[in-house]
Design a protein around this motif. Structure first.
Motif, PDB file in Angstrom:
ATOM      1  N   GLN A  97       0.823  -1.210   0.000  1.00 39.93           N
ATOM      2  CA  GLN A  97       0.000   0.000   0.000  1.00 39.93           C
ATOM      3  C   GLN A  97       0.858   1.261   0.000  1.00 39.93           C
ATOM      4  OE1 GLN A  97      -0.910  -2.662   2.246  1.00 39.93           O
ATOM      5  NE2 GLN A  97      -2.295  -3.283   0.605  1.00 39.93           N
ATOM      6  N   GLN A  98       2.138   1.112  -0.285  1.00 40.00           N
ATOM      7  CA  GLN A  98       3.063   2.251  -0.327  1.00 40.00           C
ATOM      8  C   GLN A  98       3.146   2.952   1.029  1.00 40.00           C
ATOM      9  OE1 GLN A  98       4.849   2.747  -3.168  1.00 40.00           O
ATOM     10  NE2 GLN A  98       3.781   0.937  -3.920  1.00 40.00           N
ATOM     11  N   LYS A  99       2.883   2.214   2.125  1.00 41.06           N
ATOM     12  CA  LYS A  99       3.017   2.750   3.482  1.00 41.06           C
ATOM     13  C   LYS A  99       3.810   1.757   4.324  1.00 41.06           C
ATOM     14  CE  LYS A  99      -1.384   5.267   3.289  1.00 41.06           C
ATOM     15  NZ  LYS A  99      -2.739   5.435   3.912  1.00 41.06           N
ATOM     16  N   PRO A 100       5.069   1.560   3.977  1.00 37.28           N
ATOM     17  CA  PRO A 100       5.841   0.496   4.626  1.00 37.28           C
ATOM     18  C   PRO A 100       6.104   0.773   6.100  1.00 37.28           C
ATOM     19  CG  PRO A 100       7.255   1.873   3.255  1.00 37.28           C
ATOM     20  CD  PRO A 100       5.854   2.314   2.990  1.00 37.28           C
ATOM     21  N   ARG A 101       5.955  -0.255   6.900  1.00 41.67           N
ATOM     22  CA  ARG A 101       6.315  -0.220   8.313  1.00 41.67           C
ATOM     23  C   ARG A 101       6.617  -1.641   8.757  1.00 41.67           C
ATOM     24  NH1 ARG A 101       1.341  -1.154  11.312  1.00 41.67           N
ATOM     25  NH2 ARG A 101      -0.435  -1.200   9.876  1.00 41.67           N
ATOM     26  N   GLN A 102       7.300  -1.756   9.848  1.00 41.17           N
ATOM     27  CA  GLN A 102       7.740  -3.062  10.319  1.00 41.17           C
ATOM     28  C   GLN A 102       6.666  -3.729  11.173  1.00 41.17           C
ATOM     29  OE1 GLN A 102      11.444  -1.915  12.276  1.00 41.17           O
ATOM     30  NE2 GLN A 102      12.600  -2.991  10.710  1.00 41.17           N
ATOM     31  N   GLY A 103       6.621  -5.043  11.059  1.00 41.21           N
ATOM     32  CA  GLY A 103       5.834  -5.826  11.992  1.00 41.21           C
ATOM     33  C   GLY A 103       6.649  -6.041  13.261  1.00 41.21           C
ATOM     34  N   VAL A 104       6.043  -5.816  14.416  1.00 39.03           N
ATOM     35  CA  VAL A 104       6.785  -5.828  15.684  1.00 39.03           C
ATOM     36  C   VAL A 104       6.393  -7.049  16.496  1.00 39.03           C
ATOM     37  CG1 VAL A 104       7.279  -4.589  17.815  1.00 39.03           C
ATOM     38  CG2 VAL A 104       6.909  -3.324  15.700  1.00 39.03           C
ATOM     39  N   LEU A 105       7.378  -7.875  16.814  1.00 42.29           N
ATOM     40  CA  LEU A 105       7.204  -8.978  17.763  1.00 42.29           C
ATOM     41  C   LEU A 105       7.644  -8.488  19.139  1.00 42.29           C
ATOM     42  CD1 LEU A 105       8.716 -11.939  15.709  1.00 42.29           C
ATOM     43  CD2 LEU A 105       6.309 -11.572  16.203  1.00 42.29           C
ATOM     44  N   THR A 106       6.812  -8.678  20.134  1.00 42.39           N
ATOM     45  CA  THR A 106       7.143  -8.241  21.489  1.00 42.39           C
ATOM     46  C   THR A 106       7.585  -9.441  22.312  1.00 42.39           C
ATOM     47  OG1 THR A 106       5.535  -6.441  21.350  1.00 42.39           O
ATOM     48  CG2 THR A 106       6.312  -7.063  23.539  1.00 42.39           C
ATOM     49  N   LEU A 107       8.819  -9.412  22.787  1.00 42.68           N
ATOM     50  CA  LEU A 107       9.367 -10.476  23.622  1.00 42.68           C
ATOM     51  C   LEU A 107       9.478  -9.950  25.051  1.00 42.68           C
ATOM     52  CD1 LEU A 107      10.652 -13.285  23.930  1.00 42.68           C
ATOM     53  CD2 LEU A 107      12.858 -12.220  23.447  1.00 42.68           C
ATOM     54  N   THR A 108       8.736 -10.562  25.953  1.00 45.57           N
ATOM     55  CA  THR A 108       8.748 -10.169  27.359  1.00 45.57           C
ATOM     56  C   THR A 108       9.576 -11.182  28.145  1.00 45.57           C
ATOM     57  OG1 THR A 108       6.530  -9.249  27.107  1.00 45.57           O
ATOM     58  CG2 THR A 108       7.325  -9.603  29.352  1.00 45.57           C
ATOM     59  N   THR A 109      10.661 -10.715  28.769  1.00 46.43           N
ATOM     60  CA  THR A 109      11.546 -11.599  29.528  1.00 46.43           C
ATOM     61  C   THR A 109      11.716 -11.068  30.947  1.00 46.43           C
ATOM     62  OG1 THR A 109      13.523 -10.401  28.804  1.00 46.43           O
ATOM     63  CG2 THR A 109      12.801 -12.252  27.452  1.00 46.43           C
ATOM     64  N   ASN A 110      12.219 -11.918  31.783  1.00 44.46           N
ATOM     65  CA  ASN A 110      12.486 -11.556  33.169  1.00 44.46           C
ATOM     66  C   ASN A 110      13.690 -12.367  33.615  1.00 44.46           C
ATOM     67  OD1 ASN A 110      12.558 -11.019  35.899  1.00 44.46           O
ATOM     68  ND2 ASN A 110      10.333 -11.200  36.189  1.00 44.46           N
ATOM     69  N   ASP A 111      14.862 -11.716  33.684  1.00 40.44           N
ATOM     70  CA  ASP A 111      16.082 -12.443  34.034  1.00 40.44           C
ATOM     71  C   ASP A 111      16.026 -13.021  35.434  1.00 40.44           C
ATOM     72  OD1 ASP A 111      17.074 -11.957  31.584  1.00 40.44           O
ATOM     73  OD2 ASP A 111      18.497 -10.400  32.174  1.00 40.44           O
ATOM     74  N   ALA A 112      15.078 -12.546  36.254  1.00 37.03           N
ATOM     75  CA  ALA A 112      14.919 -13.140  37.577  1.00 37.03           C
ATOM     76  C   ALA A 112      14.409 -14.572  37.474  1.00 37.03           C
ATOM     77  CB  ALA A 112      13.967 -12.302  38.433  1.00 37.03           C
ATOM     78  N   ASN A 113      13.729 -14.876  36.372  1.00 43.56           N
ATOM     79  CA  ASN A 113      13.279 -16.254  36.150  1.00 43.56           C
ATOM     80  C   ASN A 113      14.450 -17.134  35.745  1.00 43.56           C
ATOM     81  OD1 ASN A 113      10.662 -15.445  36.700  1.00 43.56           O
ATOM     82  ND2 ASN A 113      10.184 -15.049  34.546  1.00 43.56           N
ATOM     83  N   ASN A 114      15.211 -16.697  34.735  1.00 45.55           N
ATOM     84  CA  ASN A 114      16.403 -17.419  34.303  1.00 45.55           C
ATOM     85  C   ASN A 114      17.070 -16.611  33.206  1.00 45.55           C
ATOM     86  OD1 ASN A 114      17.951 -19.487  32.521  1.00 45.55           O
ATOM     87  ND2 ASN A 114      17.580 -20.557  34.453  1.00 45.55           N
ATOM     88  N   TYR A 115      18.353 -16.288  33.392  1.00 39.54           N
ATOM     89  CA  TYR A 115      19.059 -15.468  32.406  1.00 39.54           C
ATOM     90  C   TYR A 115      19.219 -16.218  31.088  1.00 39.54           C
ATOM     91  CZ  TYR A 115      22.800 -13.047  30.020  1.00 39.54           C
ATOM     92  OH  TYR A 115      23.554 -12.420  29.070  1.00 39.54           O
ATOM     93  N   LEU A 116      19.662 -17.491  31.161  1.00 40.91           N
ATOM     94  CA  LEU A 116      19.855 -18.246  29.926  1.00 40.91           C
ATOM     95  C   LEU A 116      18.535 -18.497  29.216  1.00 40.91           C
ATOM     96  CD1 LEU A 116      22.594 -20.860  30.880  1.00 40.91           C
ATOM     97  CD2 LEU A 116      22.828 -18.808  29.484  1.00 40.91           C
ATOM     98  N   GLY A 117      17.444 -18.603  30.008  1.00 35.97           N
ATOM     99  CA  GLY A 117      16.128 -18.755  29.384  1.00 35.97           C
ATOM    100  C   GLY A 117      15.800 -17.558  28.516  1.00 35.97           C
ATOM    101  N   SER A 118      16.123 -16.363  28.997  1.00 38.13           N
ATOM    102  CA  SER A 118      15.897 -15.158  28.207  1.00 38.13           C
ATOM    103  C   SER A 118      16.789 -15.145  26.976  1.00 38.13           C
ATOM    104  CB  SER A 118      16.171 -13.921  29.064  1.00 38.13           C
ATOM    105  OG  SER A 118      15.294 -13.883  30.173  1.00 38.13           O
ATOM    106  N   THR A 119      18.052 -15.598  27.155  1.00 34.04           N
ATOM    107  CA  THR A 119      18.973 -15.626  26.015  1.00 34.04           C
ATOM    108  C   THR A 119      18.465 -16.580  24.939  1.00 34.04           C
ATOM    109  OG1 THR A 119      20.826 -15.162  27.496  1.00 34.04           O
ATOM    110  CG2 THR A 119      21.346 -16.071  25.335  1.00 34.04           C
ATOM    111  N   ILE A 120      18.003 -17.759  25.362  1.00 34.05           N
ATOM    112  CA  ILE A 120      17.460 -18.737  24.401  1.00 34.05           C
ATOM    113  C   ILE A 120      16.212 -18.176  23.741  1.00 34.05           C
ATOM    114  CG2 ILE A 120      16.433 -21.018  24.176  1.00 34.05           C
ATOM    115  CD1 ILE A 120      18.263 -21.920  26.462  1.00 34.05           C
ATOM    116  N   ALA A 121      15.379 -17.472  24.518  1.00 32.62           N
ATOM    117  CA  ALA A 121      14.161 -16.884  23.952  1.00 32.62           C
ATOM    118  C   ALA A 121      14.511 -15.884  22.866  1.00 32.62           C
ATOM    119  CB  ALA A 121      13.349 -16.210  25.051  1.00 32.62           C
TER     120      ALA A 121
END
Length: 624
Positions: free
Chosen positions: A118-142
């Motif tokens: 449509q000649q109105k380019p914009r990016q699709g945004v994926l939102t990744l919610t992490t919490n390093d208090a849960n697990n740092y490597l888990g966030s890295t893998i995510a």
């Protein structure tokens, strides 16, 4: 007393009794507990990621011909790499630790991916919610998973866009082909037009000359016909007089003709009467006919004169009628003559205008001819350019276009070429943790073993013999530790080295070397030596490069990597366990042997010094 005898006595000392034997057994199992349990726990954590809770929030409403949110969700759920939970809101779940991370696909995700159309380019945004208090490597893998999802979506969208782009090229080629055909026709027509305009130029020049001559003629005609209306009037009047005279003559002739015709009628009736009377008197028919023939000869001059009179009367009538028509025509001509002269004047004026216009046309046709030549040349270039350009426009068939679109949308593929490869994550960590376990195993041995034999020192035995006698018990127990550890790691944890015998032999050399180093520290520094052994362990943990490449450590720590033995131990184990070039293993063996010999030399020096008793030796300031 020999070194073997001293070693035997030390072993007998630490195994005399039930608890000492259990203590020796525990020392033999320390490396096993450290290495095997850790490697077992981390053997293949990536295979168990499907137990890791993760939230998936799909708000995407989709777009025309694309529902990227649903496609991504289906791919993630079917992939089963994580324990995905589809929820409406995951922020609280991540905050409270119910989910290690959450992935959110917004409402306009598909619309954003198709926004370029449509000649109105914009990016699709994926939102990744992490919490390093849960697990740092888990966030890295995510983050890695989301990057892979992003790459897959980008490749898919780019592939579809490239396919439409290439399809547009096919349309452009088709239309360009039509344009090339039209340009070819235009070039042919332009060439024909150029030739015809050349002919037109020649014709216009001739017309211009002819128009000049025509104008001269019409001007002369105008001059000569100026007096025609007066002459035509006179002709009309004379023609009318002639017509009236001819009418009078014709009427007189018609009267004479009627009388002559009446006379002939009387003669015809007389012939009939005579024939009737002769037949009634008895004459034969032959006689009657002879009489009639004779009468006919007699009246022939009359008949001939009547014919001439009738003919003359008819001719005079025709002459009278013709003269009347001539008079009428002359009168009409007289009436029309002013209009004729006016028309001739207009004709003369038109001829003048025509001459002037054709002169201008004759002046302009050379420019028109030159312009037509340029048009012909330009249309020929257009034809050649379009014809040549058609071949340069892609026109792939459906399979080829799909392959090209795939290559454009996802241009780079990684072809893994592993010269050597660890089978699992645990196998990748094994060289480092086997090395650490061997060092720790050697460290704990001297919690029971005495570095040097006091009896041998008191007896004045050779320093080298005393050093070997103190090292051999630890070396023997170290070999036992290695045997137990290697067997469990190999057959229970199922980490199979590429070179089992070489790996076991190298582990034995490592154990002998580490035992010698810790033996030397304990022999030379006593209780402080145990602390120094712990410090060396810490220094080697940070410099050996067991997890990350050793080049990633800070530059000031480089000397520790090059100087301490653990880095060479890890390097040798990697080559023996994973396979590949064993050239560097020889270097690692030589360096470990150098440390072994150096440690035994230091122990010998310590044994030599300890043959003399001092006050600090009899009553040390620190006992561990």
């Amino acid at each position: 007393m020999s070194a073997l005898r001293m070693a035997f006595n030390e072993l007998r000392r630490i195994t005399s009794g039930k608890l000492p034997k259990l203590a020796v057994l525990a020392l033999a199992l320390v490396p096993l507990l450290y290495a095997s349990l850790y490697l077992y726990a981390n053997k293949d954590p990536y295979a168990n990621l499907n137990h890791v809770p993760a939230a998936l929030v799909v708000k995407d409403k989709g777009a025309k011909d694309l529902n990227a949110g649903k496609d991504v969700a289906d791919e993630l759920l079917n992939g089963k790499k994580f324990n995905w939970q589809v929820v409406d809101d995951a922020d609280e779940g991540v905050r409270k630790g119910r989910y290690i991370f959450a992935l959110t696909l917004p409402e306009d995700f598909s619309e954003a991916l198709t926004s370029a159309e449509q000649q109105k380019p914009r990016q699709g945004v994926l939102t990744l919610t992490t919490n390093d208090a849960n697990n740092y490597l888990g966030s890295t893998i995510a983050n890695q998973v989301v990057s892979e999802v992003r790459r897959a979506i980008t490749a898919k969208v780019s592939t579809e866009a490239a396919d439409r782009f290439l399809l547009g090229f096919s349309t452009i080629r088709e239309e360009t082909t039509k344009a090339a055909d039209g340009a070819r026709q235009l070039a042919d027509g332009s060439a024909t037009l150029r030739d015809k305009i050349g002919e037109l130029d020649s014709g216009v020049q001739q017309l211009s000359s002819g128009a000049a001559q025509l104008r001269d003629g019409t001007h002369e005609l105008r001059t000569q016909t100026a007096q025609l209306p007066g002459g035509a009037k006179k002709v009309a009047d004379g023609a009318r007089q002639v017509a009236d005279g001819n009418e009078t003559a014709a009427r007189s002739a018609e009267e004479y003709a009627a009388k002559a015709q009446a006379l002939v009628g009387v003669l015809d009736q007389a012939d009939g009467d005579i024939a009737t009377r002769l037949r009634s008197l008895g004459f034969t028919e032959e006689q009657v006919q002879n009489v009639l023939t004779t009468l006919g000869q007699v009246r022939k001059p009359v008949d001939d004169a009547n014919g001439k009179v009738q003919g003359a009367a008819g001719d005079l009538r025709k002459l009278a009628n013709g003269a009347d028509q001539v008079a009428d025509g002359a009168e009409q001509l007289s009436e029309k003559m002013p209009a004729l002269t006016a028309g001739i004047a207009k004709l003369d004026d038109g001829a003048t205008t025509l001459r002037d216009g054709l002169w201008k046309a004759a002046t302009g046709t050379p420019q028109l001819r030159d312009g037509a030549a340029k048009v012909a040349d330009g249309s020929a270039q257009l034809r050649d350019g379009l014809t040549g350009g058609v071949g340069k426009i892609p026109n792939a068939d459906d399979p080829t276009r799909a392959a090209i679109a795939q290559a454009i949308g996802d241009p780079v593929a990684v072809r893994g070429l592993s010269q050597t490869k660890a089978a699992t994550y645990g196998a990748g960590l094994a060289p480092f943790f086997l090395g650490l376990a061997t060092w720790i195993g050697a460290f704990v041995l001297f919690l029971l073993l005495r570095p040097l034999s006091r009896r041998a020192l008191a007896a004045g035995q050779s320093a080298l013999r005393v050093a070997l006698g103190g090292w051999l018990p630890g070396a023997l127990l170290g070999v036992v530790q290695v045997l137990v550890m290697f067997s469990v790691v190999r057959f229970v944890v199922d980490i199979e080295p590429s070179n089992p015998l070489g790996t076991f032999g190298f582990l034995v050399l490592m154990s002998l070397t580490f035992v010698a180093i810790l033996h030397a520290l304990n022999a030379a520094f006593g209780a402080v030596g145990k602390f120094l052994g712990l410090i060396l362990l810490i220094l080697q943990l940070v410099s050996a490069g067991g997890t990350f490449p050793w080049q990633t450590i800070p530059v000031p720590l480089y000397p520790l990597h090059y100087g301490l033995p653990m880095g060479y131990a890890v390097d040798g184990l990697r080559h023996l366990m994973y396979g590949g070039d064993l050239g560097s293993v020889g270097r690692d063996v030589l360096i470990l042997l150098a440390w072994l010999v150096g440690a035994l030399a230091l122990t010998s020096v310590a044994a030599y010094k300890q043959r003399v008793w001092t006050a600090s030796k009899l009553k040390p300031e620190l006992v561990l």
